[in-house]
Design a protein around this motif. Structure first.
Motif, PDB file in Angstrom:
ATOM      1  N   GLU A 153      -1.529  16.788  15.453  1.00 39.73           N
ATOM      2  CA  GLU A 153      -1.164  15.661  16.313  1.00 39.73           C
ATOM      3  C   GLU A 153      -0.139  14.753  15.624  1.00 39.73           C
ATOM      4  N   ASP A 154       0.579  13.986  16.431  1.00 39.32           N
ATOM      5  CA  ASP A 154       1.528  13.003  15.907  1.00 39.32           C
ATOM      6  C   ASP A 154       0.754  11.715  15.620  1.00 39.32           C
ATOM      7  N   SER A 186      -3.764  -0.983  14.391  1.00 40.14           N
ATOM      8  CA  SER A 186      -2.453  -1.230  15.016  1.00 40.14           C
ATOM      9  C   SER A 186      -2.527  -2.399  15.987  1.00 40.14           C
ATOM     10  N   GLN A 206      -5.568   9.809  25.667  1.00 40.02           N
ATOM     11  CA  GLN A 206      -4.568  10.456  26.508  1.00 40.02           C
ATOM     12  C   GLN A 206      -4.531  11.972  26.326  1.00 40.02           C
ATOM     13  N   LYS A 264       1.540   9.229  14.100  1.00 43.72           N
ATOM     14  CA  LYS A 264       2.311   7.991  14.110  1.00 43.72           C
ATOM     15  C   LYS A 264       1.979   7.191  15.364  1.00 43.72           C
ATOM     16  N   ARG A 265       1.455   7.886  16.357  1.00 47.55           N
ATOM     17  CA  ARG A 265       0.965   7.219  17.568  1.00 47.55           C
ATOM     18  C   ARG A 265      -0.366   6.533  17.256  1.00 47.55           C
ATOM     19  N   GLU A 309      -5.148   5.983  21.243  1.00 41.75           N
ATOM     20  CA  GLU A 309      -4.299   6.434  22.349  1.00 41.75           C
ATOM     21  C   GLU A 309      -4.276   7.963  22.381  1.00 41.75           C
ATOM     22  N   ILE A 310      -4.203   8.579  21.202  1.00 48.35           N
ATOM     23  CA  ILE A 310      -4.233  10.043  21.114  1.00 48.35           C
ATOM     24  C   ILE A 310      -5.551  10.575  21.666  1.00 48.35           C
TER      25      ILE A 310
END
Length: 244
Positions: free
Chosen positions: A161-162, A92, A173, A164-165, A169-170
């Protein structure tokens, strides 16, 4: 400054110690050459083990922020004020840096038994299931990379988990896990039928295979990643600078 570590915090003790040291060595007295407190005394003040403290110190020594001399002590490296620049990015981040919008075409999550190679990398047994994530990604109308990632069960990912993030970062955080180091192996292969179908390419067409081994701040393995890139849509650039 306050020498304090929060023993109730979900942030690992060695990472808290590292953060404290990073702040400590910015103080003028240490920039001017004063030795850091010795490990025994500092560990007692922080109420942590010397092993935990040494993990933090070793990290800063590795980054050349600290210099440690046997029988003398540890002090700030001359002229070092920040960490080494990091020259690896997540997918990303790579695409964002190039100004290319990213589209996720497919996402598959499963729990699998690792083969012996992956189990050896994670230092676990093959009878322990791990999270596997498969993603087909690319530009808006061009799926050009198929990722397969395996994660160490120590992280605690659930699969809910999402994703799409951004992945790292997942980890940082939500799980207080920082991806610090990436080691890569790059090779050219011919697309098999499965990969060719995913990438909308012809079987046998050239594919760039990038294996990425990701580690945390203590150099413990976090992720084993395989990236299959369509050769006509992706170029891997390596920049090196010669230093004396």
């Amino acid at each position: 400054m306050s020498y304090k570590i929060d023993h109730k915090s979900p942030i690992p003790l060695h990472i808290q110690a590292e953060q404290l040291l990073r702040a400590l060595i910015k103080e003028p007295e240490y920039q001017e050459g004063k030795m850091l407190p010795n490990e025994v005394d500092l560990a007692k003040v922080l109420a942590i083990s010397r092993t935990t403290l040494r993990l933090a110190i070793n990290k800063l020594v590795y980054e050349e922020l600290l210099v440690r001399k046997k029988g003398v002590g540890t002090k700030v490296s001359t002229g070092k004020f920040s960490s080494k620049s990091k020259n690896w990015l997540s997918f990303s981040q790579e695409m964002t840096a190039r100004g290319i919008p990213v589209k996720n075409f497919e996402l598959h999550i499963s729990w699998v038994y690792p083969d012996q190679y992956i189990a050896n990398f994670f230092d676990i047994k093959t009878d322990k299931k791990i999270l596997k994530m498969e993603r087909l990604r690319g530009k808006v109308n061009d799926p050009f990379v198929y990722f397969i990632s395996y994660f160490h069960p120590r992280i605690g990912l659930t699969g809910e988990e999402d994703f799409k993030r951004p992945l790292y970062e997942i980890l940082e955080q939500d799980y207080h896990t920082i991806a610090e180091l990436s080691k890569e192996e790059i090779s050219a292969i011919a697309a098999d039928k499965f990969t060719a179908t995913k990438l909308e390419a012809e079987p046998g067409s050239p594919i760039l295979l990038r294996k990425r081994f990701v580690y945390d701040q203590s150099e413990r393995p976090l992720e084993y990643n395989l990236g299959y890139y369509k050769a006509d849509s992706f170029t891997y650039v390596v920049e090196s600078r010669r230093t004396d």
